[in-house]
Write a protein that holds these residues in place. Structure first.
Motif, PDB file in Angstrom:
ATOM      1  N   ASP A 134     -15.536 -22.078 -23.832  1.00  0.00           N
ATOM      2  CA  ASP A 134     -14.190 -22.578 -24.100  1.00  0.00           C
ATOM      3  C   ASP A 134     -14.327 -23.806 -24.991  1.00  0.00           C
ATOM      4  N   ALA A 135     -13.822 -23.723 -26.201  1.00  0.00           N
ATOM      5  CA  ALA A 135     -13.969 -24.810 -27.169  1.00  0.00           C
ATOM      6  C   ALA A 135     -13.179 -26.055 -26.766  1.00  0.00           C
ATOM      7  N   ARG A 136     -12.289 -25.924 -25.777  1.00  0.00           N
ATOM      8  CA  ARG A 136     -11.491 -27.074 -25.339  1.00  0.00           C
ATOM      9  C   ARG A 136     -12.218 -27.923 -24.297  1.00  0.00           C
ATOM     10  N   ARG A 137     -13.333 -27.416 -23.785  1.00  0.00           N
ATOM     11  CA  ARG A 137     -14.045 -28.092 -22.703  1.00  0.00           C
ATOM     12  C   ARG A 137     -15.489 -28.383 -23.098  1.00  0.00           C
ATOM     13  N   PRO A 138     -16.089 -29.422 -22.509  1.00  0.00           N
ATOM     14  CA  PRO A 138     -17.482 -29.746 -22.834  1.00  0.00           C
ATOM     15  C   PRO A 138     -18.436 -28.631 -22.392  1.00  0.00           C
ATOM     16  N   PHE A 139     -19.502 -28.460 -23.152  1.00  0.00           N
ATOM     17  CA  PHE A 139     -20.548 -27.510 -22.788  1.00  0.00           C
ATOM     18  C   PHE A 139     -21.876 -28.049 -23.284  1.00  0.00           C
ATOM     19  N   ALA A 140     -22.953 -27.495 -22.765  1.00  0.00           N
ATOM     20  CA  ALA A 140     -24.295 -27.927 -23.167  1.00  0.00           C
ATOM     21  C   ALA A 140     -25.137 -26.696 -23.476  1.00  0.00           C
ATOM     22  N   MET A 141     -26.042 -26.850 -24.441  1.00  0.00           N
ATOM     23  CA  MET A 141     -26.946 -25.773 -24.817  1.00  0.00           C
ATOM     24  C   MET A 141     -28.346 -26.352 -24.966  1.00  0.00           C
ATOM     25  N   ARG A 142     -29.341 -25.642 -24.421  1.00  0.00           N
ATOM     26  CA  ARG A 142     -30.747 -26.008 -24.585  1.00  0.00           C
ATOM     27  C   ARG A 142     -31.472 -24.806 -25.172  1.00  0.00           C
ATOM     28  N   PHE A 143     -32.355 -25.061 -26.096  1.00  0.00           N
ATOM     29  CA  PHE A 143     -33.111 -23.987 -26.728  1.00  0.00           C
ATOM     30  C   PHE A 143     -34.585 -24.145 -26.415  1.00  0.00           C
ATOM     31  N   GLU A 144     -35.239 -23.032 -26.099  1.00  0.00           N
ATOM     32  CA  GLU A 144     -36.650 -23.020 -25.745  1.00  0.00           C
ATOM     33  C   GLU A 144     -37.459 -22.668 -26.992  1.00  0.00           C
ATOM     34  N   GLY A 145     -37.629 -23.619 -27.868  1.00  0.00           N
ATOM     35  CA  GLY A 145     -38.391 -23.374 -29.088  1.00  0.00           C
ATOM     36  C   GLY A 145     -37.509 -22.847 -30.203  1.00  0.00           C
ATOM     37  N   PRO A 146     -38.131 -22.235 -31.205  1.00  0.00           N
ATOM     38  CA  PRO A 146     -37.369 -21.721 -32.349  1.00  0.00           C
ATOM     39  C   PRO A 146     -36.335 -20.687 -31.885  1.00  0.00           C
ATOM     40  N   PHE A 147     -35.194 -20.686 -32.545  1.00  0.00           N
ATOM     41  CA  PHE A 147     -34.132 -19.774 -32.146  1.00  0.00           C
ATOM     42  C   PHE A 147     -33.260 -19.452 -33.346  1.00  0.00           C
ATOM     43  N   ARG A 148     -32.481 -18.418 -33.170  1.00  0.00           N
ATOM     44  CA  ARG A 148     -31.421 -18.077 -34.123  1.00  0.00           C
ATOM     45  C   ARG A 148     -30.256 -17.570 -33.300  1.00  0.00           C
ATOM     46  N   GLN A 149     -29.084 -18.107 -33.577  1.00  0.00           N
ATOM     47  CA  GLN A 149     -27.899 -17.765 -32.798  1.00  0.00           C
ATOM     48  C   GLN A 149     -26.714 -17.656 -33.740  1.00  0.00           C
ATOM     49  N   VAL A 150     -25.844 -16.703 -33.477  1.00  0.00           N
ATOM     50  CA  VAL A 150     -24.594 -16.554 -34.223  1.00  0.00           C
ATOM     51  C   VAL A 150     -23.486 -17.075 -33.325  1.00  0.00           C
ATOM     52  N   CYS A 151     -22.661 -17.954 -33.857  1.00  0.00           N
ATOM     53  CA  CYS A 151     -21.530 -18.489 -33.101  1.00  0.00           C
ATOM     54  C   CYS A 151     -20.244 -18.112 -33.824  1.00  0.00           C
ATOM     55  N   LEU A 152     -19.413 -17.383 -33.132  1.00  0.00           N
ATOM     56  CA  LEU A 152     -18.139 -16.946 -33.686  1.00  0.00           C
ATOM     57  C   LEU A 152     -17.023 -17.748 -33.029  1.00  0.00           C
ATOM     58  N   HIS A 153     -16.105 -18.230 -33.829  1.00  0.00           N
ATOM     59  CA  HIS A 153     -14.994 -19.058 -33.374  1.00  0.00           C
ATOM     60  C   HIS A 153     -13.737 -18.194 -33.426  1.00  0.00           C
TER      61      HIS A 153
END
Length: 175
Positions: A37-56
């Motif tokens: 939910d873009a209206r609320r705080p969130f946290a993300m941790r990555f375990e080394g190299p990564f690639r992620q697609v984020c769609l809004h």
């Protein structure tokens, strides 16, 4: 960043990550995705190299279909289901620079992937009531599966089956 009325759809393409929003945390593997939910705080941790697609995706896209992703926030959604794979392919096409699909189509695929291609069942409504009750009474030391089952006049076994349907145990949800 300023909050906005949108859902973020995060597809883990490579590597692994842990996503947390509200009291829910999940680990994403390549091919899986989650909603935030873009209206609320969130946290993300990555375990080394990564690639992620984020769609809004604006929440307005979901208003007329009455899709409510609130119960799915920061939960892992399998990208290997029929609809999950279709959504994953569309997001990967975006990443590859191919022509962007219609945003309404993406929102529809997301809804189908989250609902497993079906309308919500009565069991989904029961689970939502259980989760709301647990959230409201989380500080009560007497909050046990037996106490919650008794409150709703269901068996403890049925309570555990409802939580298992969500991919999360009663204890994990309580934590």
């Amino acid at each position: 960043a300023k909050p906005c009325d949108a859902l973020f759809v995060n597809l883990q393409v490579e590597g692994r990550s842990t996503v947390r929003q509200r009291d829910t945390e999940t680990r994403l593997e390549p091919g899986s995705f989650t909603l935030l939910d873009a209206r609320r705080p969130f946290a993300m941790r990555f375990e080394g190299p990564f690639r992620q697609v984020c769609l809004h995706l604006p929440l307005a896209l979901f208003e007329e279909s009455r899709f409510d992703g609130a119960g799915l926030l920061a939960r892992r959604i399998d990208g290997d289901t029929v609809f999950g794979a279709a959504l994953r392919e569309q997001l990967q096409a975006l990443l590859a620079g191919q022509e962007a699909p219609d945003i309404r189509h993406l929102a529809y695929l997301l809804r189908l992937a989250c609902e497993g291609g079906r309308r919500p069942l009565l069991a989904d409504e029961h689970l939502a009531m259980l989760q709301k009750h647990v959230a409201a009474h989380a500080g009560d030391p007497g909050l046990t599966p037996l106490a919650v089952a008794a409150h709703f006049r269901i068996s403890v076994r049925h309570l555990h089956k409802l939580f298992a349907h969500s991919g999360e145990s009663f204890g994990r949800h309580l934590l």
